[in-house]
Design an enzyme around this catalytic site. Structure first.
Site, PDB file in Angstrom:
ATOM      1  N   LYS A  24     -61.311 -50.195 -33.638  1.00  0.00           N
ATOM      2  CA  LYS A  24     -60.857 -50.849 -32.400  1.00  0.00           C
ATOM      3  C   LYS A  24     -59.407 -51.304 -32.523  1.00  0.00           C
ATOM      4  O   LYS A  24     -58.611 -51.116 -31.595  1.00  0.00           O
ATOM      5  CB  LYS A  24     -61.764 -52.050 -32.122  1.00  0.00           C
ATOM      6  CG  LYS A  24     -61.164 -53.152 -31.258  1.00  0.00           C
ATOM      7  CD  LYS A  24     -62.162 -54.256 -31.065  1.00  0.00           C
ATOM      8  CE  LYS A  24     -61.702 -55.659 -30.860  1.00  0.00           C
ATOM      9  NZ  LYS A  24     -60.578 -56.232 -31.489  1.00  0.00           N
ATOM     10  N   ASN A  25     -59.064 -51.892 -33.685  1.00  0.00           N
ATOM     11  CA  ASN A  25     -57.736 -52.490 -33.807  1.00  0.00           C
ATOM     12  C   ASN A  25     -56.631 -51.478 -34.141  1.00  0.00           C
ATOM     13  O   ASN A  25     -55.485 -51.855 -34.346  1.00  0.00           O
ATOM     14  CB  ASN A  25     -57.776 -53.655 -34.809  1.00  0.00           C
ATOM     15  CG  ASN A  25     -58.576 -54.817 -34.241  1.00  0.00           C
ATOM     16  OD1 ASN A  25     -58.883 -54.837 -33.041  1.00  0.00           O
ATOM     17  ND2 ASN A  25     -58.920 -55.777 -35.081  1.00  0.00           N
ATOM     18  N   ARG A  98     -55.941 -58.964 -25.797  1.00  0.00           N
ATOM     19  CA  ARG A  98     -54.626 -59.337 -26.333  1.00  0.00           C
ATOM     20  C   ARG A  98     -53.661 -58.144 -26.306  1.00  0.00           C
ATOM     21  O   ARG A  98     -52.477 -58.302 -26.566  1.00  0.00           O
ATOM     22  CB  ARG A  98     -54.748 -59.810 -27.792  1.00  0.00           C
ATOM     23  CG  ARG A  98     -55.805 -60.825 -28.005  1.00  0.00           C
ATOM     24  CD  ARG A  98     -55.387 -62.166 -28.466  1.00  0.00           C
ATOM     25  NE  ARG A  98     -54.127 -62.312 -29.096  1.00  0.00           N
ATOM     26  CZ  ARG A  98     -53.280 -63.295 -28.808  1.00  0.00           C
ATOM     27  NH1 ARG A  98     -53.575 -64.152 -27.856  1.00  0.00           N
ATOM     28  NH2 ARG A  98     -52.159 -63.420 -29.455  1.00  0.00           N
ATOM     29  N   CYS A 122     -60.313 -63.151 -28.200  1.00  0.00           N
ATOM     30  CA  CYS A 122     -61.307 -64.128 -28.626  1.00  0.00           C
ATOM     31  C   CYS A 122     -60.717 -65.524 -28.709  1.00  0.00           C
ATOM     32  O   CYS A 122     -59.550 -65.694 -29.060  1.00  0.00           O
ATOM     33  CB  CYS A 122     -61.851 -63.715 -29.990  1.00  0.00           C
ATOM     34  SG  CYS A 122     -62.918 -62.291 -29.844  1.00  0.00           S
ATOM     35  N   ASP A 324     -62.019 -61.170 -40.079  1.00  0.00           N
ATOM     36  CA  ASP A 324     -63.092 -60.665 -39.210  1.00  0.00           C
ATOM     37  C   ASP A 324     -64.364 -60.310 -39.984  1.00  0.00           C
ATOM     38  O   ASP A 324     -65.380 -59.998 -39.397  1.00  0.00           O
ATOM     39  CB  ASP A 324     -62.608 -59.415 -38.455  1.00  0.00           C
ATOM     40  CG  ASP A 324     -61.313 -59.692 -37.735  1.00  0.00           C
ATOM     41  OD1 ASP A 324     -61.361 -60.293 -36.667  1.00  0.00           O
ATOM     42  OD2 ASP A 324     -60.239 -59.352 -38.283  1.00  0.00           O
ATOM     43  N   VAL A 346     -56.448 -67.456 -42.062  1.00  0.00           N
ATOM     44  CA  VAL A 346     -55.730 -66.671 -41.048  1.00  0.00           C
ATOM     45  C   VAL A 346     -55.741 -67.377 -39.690  1.00  0.00           C
ATOM     46  O   VAL A 346     -54.715 -67.495 -39.030  1.00  0.00           O
ATOM     47  CB  VAL A 346     -56.305 -65.236 -40.940  1.00  0.00           C
ATOM     48  CG1 VAL A 346     -55.549 -64.432 -39.888  1.00  0.00           C
ATOM     49  CG2 VAL A 346     -56.239 -64.531 -42.288  1.00  0.00           C
TER      50      VAL A 346
HETATM   51  N1  EPU Z   1     -49.503 -65.969 -34.975  1.00  0.00           N
HETATM   52  C1  EPU Z   1     -48.564 -66.845 -34.535  1.00  0.00           C
HETATM   53  N2  EPU Z   1     -47.622 -66.403 -33.621  1.00  0.00           N
HETATM   54  C2  EPU Z   1     -47.628 -65.123 -33.143  1.00  0.00           C
HETATM   55  C3  EPU Z   1     -48.610 -64.223 -33.612  1.00  0.00           C
HETATM   56  C4  EPU Z   1     -49.558 -64.667 -34.522  1.00  0.00           C
HETATM   57  O1  EPU Z   1     -48.536 -68.004 -34.951  1.00  0.00           O
HETATM   58  O2  EPU Z   1     -46.771 -64.793 -32.303  1.00  0.00           O
HETATM   59  C5  EPU Z   1     -50.535 -66.418 -35.927  1.00  0.00           C
HETATM   60  C6  EPU Z   1     -51.932 -66.440 -35.293  1.00  0.00           C
HETATM   61  O3  EPU Z   1     -52.151 -67.594 -34.533  1.00  0.00           O
HETATM   62  C7  EPU Z   1     -52.832 -66.328 -36.500  1.00  0.00           C
HETATM   63  C8  EPU Z   1     -52.018 -65.457 -37.452  1.00  0.00           C
HETATM   64  O4  EPU Z   1     -50.673 -65.489 -36.997  1.00  0.00           O
HETATM   65  O5  EPU Z   1     -53.020 -67.599 -37.062  1.00  0.00           O
HETATM   66  C9  EPU Z   1     -52.470 -64.023 -37.545  1.00  0.00           C
HETATM   67  O6  EPU Z   1     -52.530 -63.450 -36.247  1.00  0.00           O
HETATM   68  P1  EPU Z   1     -52.247 -61.901 -36.011  1.00  0.00           P
HETATM   69  O7  EPU Z   1     -51.052 -61.781 -35.118  1.00  0.00           O
HETATM   70  O8  EPU Z   1     -52.238 -61.210 -37.306  1.00  0.00           O
HETATM   71  O9  EPU Z   1     -53.542 -61.472 -35.190  1.00  0.00           O
HETATM   72  P2  EPU Z   1     -53.607 -60.536 -33.926  1.00  0.00           P
HETATM   73  O10 EPU Z   1     -52.676 -59.406 -34.035  1.00  0.00           O
HETATM   74  O11 EPU Z   1     -53.609 -61.363 -32.682  1.00  0.00           O
HETATM   75  C10 EPU Z   1     -55.348 -58.871 -34.941  1.00  0.00           C
HETATM   76  C11 EPU Z   1     -56.717 -58.421 -34.581  1.00  0.00           C
HETATM   77  C12 EPU Z   1     -57.700 -59.523 -34.879  1.00  0.00           C
HETATM   78  C13 EPU Z   1     -57.622 -59.866 -36.361  1.00  0.00           C
HETATM   79  C14 EPU Z   1     -56.183 -60.250 -36.733  1.00  0.00           C
HETATM   80  C15 EPU Z   1     -56.015 -60.481 -38.208  1.00  0.00           C
HETATM   81  C16 EPU Z   1     -56.318 -56.908 -32.764  1.00  0.00           C
HETATM   82  C17 EPU Z   1     -56.442 -56.618 -31.319  1.00  0.00           C
HETATM   83  N3  EPU Z   1     -56.757 -58.090 -33.172  1.00  0.00           N
HETATM   84  O12 EPU Z   1     -55.082 -59.988 -34.100  1.00  0.00           O
HETATM   85  O13 EPU Z   1     -58.990 -59.000 -34.612  1.00  0.00           O
HETATM   86  O14 EPU Z   1     -58.478 -60.935 -36.632  1.00  0.00           O
HETATM   87  O15 EPU Z   1     -55.290 -59.200 -36.326  1.00  0.00           O
HETATM   88  O16 EPU Z   1     -56.358 -59.343 -38.934  1.00  0.00           O
HETATM   89  O17 EPU Z   1     -55.838 -56.078 -33.541  1.00  0.00           O
HETATM   90  C18 EPU Z   1     -61.122 -58.954 -33.696  1.00  0.00           C
HETATM   91  O18 EPU Z   1     -61.072 -57.724 -33.827  1.00  0.00           O
HETATM   92  O19 EPU Z   1     -62.163 -59.573 -33.361  1.00  0.00           O
HETATM   93  C19 EPU Z   1     -59.910 -59.730 -33.918  1.00  0.00           C
HETATM   94  C20 EPU Z   1     -59.783 -61.003 -33.544  1.00  0.00           C
END
Ligand code: EPU
Length: 451
Positions: A24-25, A98, A122, A324, A346
């Protein structure tokens, strides 16, 4: 809400074989990348999940023709007529995923402006987008935050930049990649995330004509090119889904073979799975030979009998233990003898789901301290981000309401492991990231039905 419920008769080990498809990601990001090409792209093994539908809808609104290919799970994207969509049309998708934030760079390149609705995804903490916006500004974009969403423009085009992420964010790294590939000049990204899904996105972009170097120490260098073409790509399999079924096998004392699961992307999970007392066997892909049928590769996971052992783990960016993976695994940890520790580093608020497990008889305490590992950025910020799980606990049935995707799957596993009949409300949320999970449950012999 009342229609959106699954009645689960627990206490039966899950036994059988299921298959996971493209992650998915990665899939959702590869779909966005198709916007950058000047010829059609082709993506295989796309799971039928809600996040894919959302991105498909958004691409369609922006003039990308998305059609089903010949193979089951194949999507074809034709970006010949990329066009602006109205804010009203785009806002239909507000709050549902997102991924829209990743449309910024590609739309700025293709159209010179972009509108991004309020994001969803989420509810696992504040999930800010400050890194994304900071990076886009570094490239030369103007960001105008309005109540209905973000309006971005780049009247003078986007230029390569040197940028260091405050934390190796997956999304912000993808934002930089999708923007830098067609920005003028060289971009150097420091403290980048290097999850397998990111490396697979880099493969997609490289197939499109991008020049991207992954250096040591989380440094990624991108040489902008003026033009990209379409790609053909088979994505890496979903390692979060694979681990979720593995945890379900362990928690229900069952035996599940996950076809498509790949050892290399799951090494950290496999180490913990074995430390807890679970067993697994990697079954390699075998092509048909001398009249003998071939065999699809995967991993068989099972509970070997006896008691599980407690562990201490902390979630982390790759190559650490994925955030996750923790919610499904914690259900199995309620069955392990002794005290297990989970330090979530995280996301600051990803342990709320443990209350539901406690209502089923689990004994889980959450703490604000950084337990069992190195101090993390949440230690002094008053977030309950460490859990101590005392086991083994006999789980009993309960009525549960699913709060988010991964926690939802953990509720489902708990209901399957518990004695008695549970009602799990809000199960449709699981369709966001788990393809056909109800059919897979049936294939594994679970007793679950819609009332
Ligand atoms: N963060 C910030 N500022 C930003 C971006 C992120 O402070 O501008 C922080 C977040 O709040 C968090 C940390 O950085 O504390 C990591 O967030 P990240 O940006 O890595 O997460 P994401 O890209 O929003 C993706 C996956 C998530 C997965 C995370 C970590 C997708 C669509 N989502 O989220 O997956 O948990 O990376 O591996 O790719 C899921 O599949 O259920 C899911 C939540």
């Amino acid at each position: 809400m009342t229609d959106d419920v699954l009645v689960v008769h627990g206490g039966t080990p899950l036994e059988g074989r299921i298959r996971v498809r493209g992650a998915k990601n990665l899939v959702s990001k590869a779909m966005v990348a198709a916007l950058l090409g000047d010829t059609p792209s082709r993506l295989f093994d796309v799971p039928k999940i809600r996040d894919v539908e959302v991105v498909r809808g958004l691409l369609g609104l922006h003039g990308v023709k998305v059609t089903d290919g010949e193979e089951e799970g194949e999507l074809v994207f034709d970006p010949a007529n990329v066009e602006s969509a109205s804010t009203d049309q785009i806002n239909v998708h507000a709050g549902s995923s997102r991924i829209p934030i990743l449309f910024c760079g590609p739309l700025l390149h293709r159209l010179g402006h972009a509108f991004i609705p309020d994001l969803g995804g989420c509810h696992i903490g504040p999930r800010p987008i400050d890194f994304h916006l900071q990076a886009l500004r570094e490239f030369g974009a103007t960001v105008d935050k309005r109540p209905e969403g973000l309006h971005l423009s780049a009247p003078n085009g986007l230029r390569g930049t040197k940028f260091s992420l405050p934390y190796p964010s997956v999304g912000a790294t993808e934002q930089v990649l999708l923007t830098a590939v067609m920005a003028e000049g060289v971009t150097e990204l420091r403290n980048a995330a290097v999850e397998p899904e990111i490396l697979d996105l880099i493969c997609v972009l490289q197939k499109m004509g991008a020049i991207i170097k992954v250096h040591t120490d989380r440094v990624i260098e991108i040489q902008g090119v003026p033009k990209l073409h379409g790609y053909t790509h088979r994505p890496i399999p979903d390692r979060i889904e694979a681990a979720s079924w593995a945890a379900a096998a362990l928690a229900t004392r069952g035996h599940v073979e996950v076809l498509g699961a790949q050892q290399a992307d799951m090494m950290t999970f496999l180490n913990i799975f074995r430390s807890v007392g679970g067993e697994y066997e990697v079954t390699d892909l075998r092509p048909p030979r001398n009249g003998r049928p071939g065999q699809e590769g995967g991993i068989r996971f099972w509970h070997p009998g006896g008691e599980l052992k407690s562990v201490a783990l902390e979630t982390d960016v790759h190559p650490g233990f994925m955030t996750d993976w923790q919610q499904p695994l914690v259900v199995a940890l309620t069955q392990a003898r002794g005290l297990s520790i989970v330090h979530e580093t995280v996301y600051e608020q990803r342990l709320g789901y443990t209350e539901a497990l406690n209502s089923m008889g689990a004994n889980i305490q959450v703490y604000r301290d950084c337990l069992g590992g190195t101090p993390c950025r949440f230690g002094r910020r008053n977030f309950k981000h460490s859990a101590v799980i005392a086991g083994p606990s006999k789980l009993h049935a309960a009525d549960l309401v699913i709060p988010d995707l991964r926690a939802g799957f953990s509720h489902l596993i708990a209901a399957l492991a518990a004695e008695g009949t549970s009602r799990v409300y809000g199960v449709d949320l699981i369709n966001r990231g788990y393809e056909d999970f109800e059919a897979k449950l049936a294939d594994l012999g679970a007793h679950a039905e819609r009332p």
